[in-house]
Every structure is written in structure tokens, then in C-alpha cells.
Design a protein around this motif. Structure first.
Motif, short mmCIF file in Angstrom:
data_model
loop_
_atom_site.label_atom_id
_atom_site.label_comp_id
_atom_site.label_asym_id
_atom_site.label_seq_id
_atom_site.Cartn_x
_atom_site.Cartn_y
_atom_site.Cartn_z
N MET A 281 -14.97 35.03 17.84
CA MET A 281 -14.20 34.49 18.97
C MET A 281 -14.76 33.15 19.38
O MET A 281 -15.93 32.84 19.14
CB MET A 281 -14.21 35.48 20.14
N ALA A 282 -13.93 32.33 20.01
CA ALA A 282 -14.33 31.00 20.48
C ALA A 282 -13.25 30.53 21.46
O ALA A 282 -12.72 31.34 22.23
CB ALA A 282 -14.49 30.04 19.30
N LYS A 283 -12.92 29.26 21.47
CA LYS A 283 -11.82 28.65 22.22
C LYS A 283 -11.72 29.17 23.66
O LYS A 283 -12.37 28.66 24.56
CB LYS A 283 -10.52 28.80 21.45
N GLN A 284 -10.88 30.20 23.90
CA GLN A 284 -10.66 30.67 25.27
C GLN A 284 -11.87 31.41 25.84
O GLN A 284 -11.88 31.76 27.02
CB GLN A 284 -9.41 31.55 25.34
N LEU A 285 -12.91 31.60 25.04
CA LEU A 285 -14.15 32.19 25.54
C LEU A 285 -14.72 31.35 26.68
O LEU A 285 -15.29 31.89 27.63
CB LEU A 285 -15.16 32.31 24.39
N SER A 286 -14.56 30.03 26.59
CA SER A 286 -15.02 29.15 27.67
C SER A 286 -13.87 28.31 28.22
O SER A 286 -14.11 27.29 28.87
CB SER A 286 -16.12 28.22 27.18
N SER A 287 -12.64 28.72 27.95
CA SER A 287 -11.46 27.92 28.28
C SER A 287 -11.54 26.53 27.65
O SER A 287 -10.93 25.59 28.14
CB SER A 287 -11.26 27.81 29.80
N GLY A 288 -12.33 26.41 26.58
CA GLY A 288 -12.49 25.12 25.91
C GLY A 288 -13.35 24.13 26.66
O GLY A 288 -13.53 23.00 26.20
N THR A 334 -15.90 31.99 32.94
CA THR A 334 -14.53 32.09 32.44
C THR A 334 -14.08 33.55 32.39
O THR A 334 -12.98 33.89 32.85
CB THR A 334 -14.42 31.47 31.04
N LEU A 335 -14.92 34.41 31.85
CA LEU A 335 -14.58 35.83 31.76
C LEU A 335 -14.43 36.44 33.15
O LEU A 335 -13.57 37.31 33.36
CB LEU A 335 -15.63 36.58 30.95
N GLN A 336 -15.25 35.99 34.09
CA GLN A 336 -15.13 36.50 35.46
C GLN A 336 -13.82 36.06 36.10
O GLN A 336 -13.17 36.82 36.82
CB GLN A 336 -16.32 36.03 36.29
N ILE A 337 -13.41 34.83 35.83
CA ILE A 337 -12.12 34.35 36.35
C ILE A 337 -10.97 35.16 35.76
O ILE A 337 -10.01 35.50 36.48
CB ILE A 337 -11.95 32.84 36.05
N TYR A 338 -11.05 35.48 34.47
CA TYR A 338 -10.00 36.31 33.88
C TYR A 338 -9.85 37.62 34.66
O TYR A 338 -8.73 38.11 34.87
CB TYR A 338 -10.32 36.63 32.41
N GLU A 339 -10.98 38.18 35.06
CA GLU A 339 -10.93 39.42 35.84
C GLU A 339 -10.43 39.18 37.26
O GLU A 339 -9.52 39.86 37.75
CB GLU A 339 -12.32 40.07 35.89
N ASP A 340 -11.04 38.20 37.93
CA ASP A 340 -10.72 37.96 39.35
C ASP A 340 -9.25 37.60 39.53
O ASP A 340 -8.61 38.03 40.51
CB ASP A 340 -11.59 36.84 39.91
N GLU A 341 -8.71 36.81 38.62
CA GLU A 341 -7.33 36.34 38.76
C GLU A 341 -6.34 37.16 37.94
O GLU A 341 -5.16 36.81 37.87
CB GLU A 341 -7.26 34.85 38.38
N ARG A 342 -6.83 38.23 37.34
CA ARG A 342 -5.97 39.17 36.59
C ARG A 342 -5.07 38.40 35.61
O ARG A 342 -3.84 38.52 35.62
CB ARG A 342 -5.16 40.03 37.56
N ILE A 343 -5.75 37.62 34.78
CA ILE A 343 -5.03 36.71 33.88
C ILE A 343 -4.15 37.47 32.89
O ILE A 343 -3.01 37.05 32.60
CB ILE A 343 -6.03 35.79 33.15
N VAL A 344 -4.63 38.58 32.36
CA VAL A 344 -3.81 39.33 31.41
C VAL A 344 -2.55 39.85 32.08
O VAL A 344 -1.45 39.83 31.49
CB VAL A 344 -4.62 40.46 30.76
N ASP A 345 -2.67 40.31 33.33
CA ASP A 345 -1.49 40.76 34.06
C ASP A 345 -0.50 39.61 34.26
O ASP A 345 0.72 39.79 34.15
CB ASP A 345 -1.88 41.33 35.42
N HIS A 346 -1.04 38.42 34.56
CA HIS A 346 -0.18 37.24 34.72
C HIS A 346 0.55 36.93 33.42
O HIS A 346 1.76 36.65 33.42
CB HIS A 346 -1.03 36.04 35.15
#
Length: 458
Positions: A281-288, A334-346
Motif C-alpha cells: 500500500m502507498a498513495k492514500q496511506l498519507s493522502s499523498g 491520515t488514517l485517524q481522519i478516515y475514521e473521524d470523518e467516516r470517509i468510507v461512509d462518505h
């Protein structure tokens, strides 16, 4: 011409660029970003429809990521991981990734790019088989039109001609099997299931021809992004994985683009029901925002690495910047933001609109096939919809469409005959419409140009 433009022409070699044409045209200079938009040095605003290079998932101005980099830079700007040394950000990031893993994984190795991660996965597959006393089990099978990187080894895995041509690639021990694009490679009247069966049988035939005892691993992106956003048929991976299990062949899943929400799940591995022994994995791991990549391995592989390093005295692989503390801190945030902002749900909320607008492109006279999943898609341009005849490769029709899209405020990327779309995951519904409206007008412009220049029979 500004001093920046002149300096660029005089000083830089650009990746994936026609270097001859660049001497005349010069660069597009991007000066700042805001959300899903970037701005050039003339003040023009563009919706970045490819998230940079499939990576800027959180857009181009996330303050939390800037702050995370600043805090870590001030505390410990660099340290390495050699000789058993560690920094807290890299440890916490490894723990977080293992907790998120869609299948059981044991350990994480950090690198700096997707190419390095996949290169490392290849080396681990070889090291693992040496540890098991199988010195002949070393060949890696990739697929035609795959993209896995640009190092000597990973460019060999990549199944795109321009990545091999005049670079003396591919190297030995790398093989390629069928590309699972039903639209382009199915036989007349062949169903998706029958096509998937044929792909699996072709893989079986290749393994038998080479000798099962010589094949170490099969590497696959869940969805083949750079090759044209190729979504395999529903039963494809079920059939492919059965072949791999039969011959004790490792599955390496390249999540460099699919990982972290792009397909509507956190990982493409979940979306396609994969069971990898190794994940990259890479890229979205740190949002680039900073360069970092990771390789996860299961417990069986890790135990083999331990035993070999005991025998040799070291695990002789690594990079100066493996687990770089600033990069790791930004990735962790970045991973914490994915959780906090429920990015997958979005993503799940807006991907029906994205895929609907993508499908609409398929009705355009230039588009033979519009395909995608989640928040990624491609429109394959053809000279004739009925016969699927492509334009001449030298015509640069998709590249022309990309240039026209930029004039309409949308930056995308032409890859072969495809116009690819992969926006930041934070994109909103009105921005999706703006993006596809701009691409549609660009296709209209391209149609007029293709008709006028005789590229397309009317």
C-alpha cells in the motif's frame, strides 16, 4: 515565459512526459491547492479529477496533516529503522495498519513508494522460498496491462509496453498472463463468467508450462487502475485463487491505489474477496502528502524471514527512509481522519452518483466503454463504437481530451485510450457534477476535432 518555466525546461526531467514536446510546450506550474482544487501560476482553478496521481484522498489543503508534519518535524525530523531502532510514529502506524488489515497479517515493513513496496514484496517472496528450501520457486506472474511500479523489478511486473520499451525489460523470472477486461478481450458472445473461467485456465496453462515448482507468486491490483480501470468479472478472483491454492503460489495484493476507501471498502481486498499472503500500500496511506508505503506479511512468511535472518545474521533489506517519523506521523493522522470523518461512509453515499455520471459518458459517440467502481472510473475512447476499433496510438486522442478538459477546469489523465477519473475522496455531489460536465464538454470538443481531422469515420 517565466523564470520558473524556463528553469523547468532547462533543469528537470519529467516522468511520463514526451520530453521532446516538453522542450517546446513547457510545464503547467501548480502553485497551491484548496480542497479538491488546485491553481496554476496564472490563477486558473482546476478540479483535480485524478487526486493528483490517485493519491490526494483528503484534497490539497488538509490542516490536520500539515499540523501533524509540523509537530513531528519539530520533535524528531528524522531517524532510521536499521539495527532494531524505532520511532513512536512508525510503531503506532504499524500497529494501526495491522488492526485495519482485512485478513490476518503479522508484521509491517515500511518503504517510500508503491514501486519500492512491490519491489520489496518480490524480494520477500524469493527470500521466503529460499527459507523453505525451494530455490527454484521464484517466478512472479503479473498480468498484461498491470501497473506495479517503475523500478527494474516492478516495471517488469508492469504489463504496459512503454514501461518496457528500450529499458531492456522485463527481467527474467517475471511472467504475464491475461488481462481480465471483458469489454476488450472476451470472445464474441462470451459471458463474463465464461471469460473468467478462460482467464483462470490460461493461468493454469502458464503455470503448467513453466512448472508449478518454479512459480513463487501472483501479483494483482484488486482493480487494475493505471491499465484503464479494469474491473474483473464477478467470479474472476474466485477462480484465480483456486488455481493459486492448488499450486501453493503466494497471492500478493497491490493496494497502492485501491487501498483506503477507493472502491467503497477500506481495502480492495474486501471488495473482491481476496486472501493475500502479502499486501502492499502507498498513495492514500498519507493522502499523498508525504512519501510512504507499506508491505504487510502474514505470520507464516514472517516466521520464515526470522529463521533466514537467524541463519544469515541479518535481514539484509531496507531503505534510509523506511518508517521515516514525519511521514509515519502524517500517515497515522491520515488514517485517524478516515475514521473521524467516516470517509468510507462518505464514499458509499456519493459513489452511486459518481458511477451514474460515469455511465452517462458511455453514451457519448467517442466512448466505447465507461467502467469503474467506488470513486474511480475510466472512459475508453474508440474510433468506432460498433467494432470497438481503437484510434491510432500516435493520434493521442485521449491526451487531446485531457487537454480540453483542462481548458474547462478539470484535470484528469490520459492513459492509453482511456480518460481516467479518480477524484479526492472528500469530493461533494455538486463537484462530481462539475467534474463530469467538464469532461463531457471536453469529449464533445474531441469529437469535433476527430471528425475534422479525419481520425473518425462519420
Amino acid at each position: 515565459m517565466t523564470t520558473v518555466h524556463a528553469g523547468d525546461i532547462g533543469a528537470q526531467i519529467h516522468p511520463y512526459t514526451n520530453l521532446s514536446m516538453h522542450q517546446e510546450a513547457g510545464p503547467m506550474v501548480i502553485t497551491r491547492g484548496e480542497g479538491v482544487y488546485v491553481y496554476d501560476d496564472k490563477g486558473n482553478r482546476y478540479l483535480e479529477a485524478l487526486a493528483g496521481l490517485f493519491c490526494a484522498s483528503l484534497g490539497f489543503s488538509n490542516q490536520r496533516l500539515a499540523d501533524a508534519a509540523d509537530r513531528q518535524m519539530r520533535q524528531l525530523p528524522f531517524y532510521h529503522a536499521f539495527g532494531g531502532k524505532a520511532t513512536e510514529p512508525s510503531v503506532r502506524l504499524a500497529e494501526k495498519l495491522l488492526a485495519m488489515a482485512p485478513v490476518p497479517m503479522s508484521k509491517v515493513f515500511f518503504a517510500n513508494s508503491g514501486s519500492e513496496a512491490n519491489d520489496t514484496a518480490m524480494k520477500i517472496a524469493w527470500y521466503y522460498n529460499n527459507a523453505l528450501g525451494r530455490p527454484d520457486k521464484k517466478k512472479i506472474i503479473s498480468r498484461h496491462r498491470a501497473y506495479h511500479g517503475v523500478t527494474i523489478a516492478t516495471a517488469s511486473l508492469t504489463g504496459l509496453p512503454n514501461n518496457h520499451r528500450d529499458f531492456d525489460l522485463p527481467i527474467d523470472r517475471v511472467l504475464h498472463t491475461d488481462c481480465p477486461l471483458h469489454y476488450r478481450y472476451a470472445e464474441p458472445g462470451e459471458s463474463e463468467d465464461a471469460f473468467a473461467t478462460r482467464c483462470a485456465q490460461s493461468l493454469e496453462n502458464l503455470i503448467q508450462a513453466e512448472g508449478p515448482g518454479t512459480i513463487a507468486a501472483f501479483i494483482a491490483e484488486p482493480l487494475m487502475a493505471s491499465g484503464g480501470v479494469i474491473v474483473p468479472p464477478p467470479t474472476y478472483y474466485e477462480k484465480i485463487q483456486a488455481v493459486l491454492r492448488k499450486h501453493d503460489i503466494l497471492l500478493i495484493v497491490d493496494e497502492v491505489i485501491c487501498g483506503f476507501g477507493r472502491t467503497g471498502n477500506m481495502f480492495g481486498t474486501e471488495t473482491f474477496g481476496l486472501q493475500p499472503a502479502i499486501m502492499t500500500m502507498a498513495k492514500q496511506l498519507s493522502s499523498g502528502y508525504l512519501p510512504i508505503s507499506a508491505v504487510m506479511v502474514n505470520e507464516e512468511i514472517y516466521r520464515a524471514l526470522v529463521e533466514q535472518s537467524r541463519k544469515i545474521g541479518t535481514f539484509g533489506h531496507g531503505f534510509t527512509y523506511s518508517g521515516h517519523p514525519v511521514c509515519a506521523a502524517v500517515a497515522l493522522e491520515t488514517l485517524q481522519i478516515y475514521e473521524d470523518e467516516r470517509i468510507v461512509d462518505h464514499v458509499r453515499r456519493i459513489m452511486p452518483q459518481f458511477q451514474r455520471r460515469l455511465a452517462d459518458l458511455g453514451e457519448h459517440p467517442l466512448v466505447g466503454n465507461a467502467r469503474g467502481m467506488g470513486l474511480i472510473g475510466a472512459a475508453e475512447l474508440v474510433a468506432d463504437k460498433r467494432s470497438k476499433a481503437p484510434f491510432p496510438a500516435t493520434a493521442g486522442v485521449a491526451a487531446y481530451a485531457g487537454q480540453r478538459a483542462a481548458l474547462h477546469g478539470v484535470l484528469t489523465r490520459a492513459l492509453g485510450d482511456n480518460v481516467n477519473v479518480c477524484p479526492p475522496l472528500i469530493i461533494e455531489p455538486a463537484q462530481i457534477d462539475y467534474m463530469f460536465d467538464g469532461i463531457h464538454v471536453a469529449l464533445d470538443d474531441t469529437l469535433e476535432w476527430a471528425n475534422r481531422t479525419g481520425l473518425r469515420a462519420q
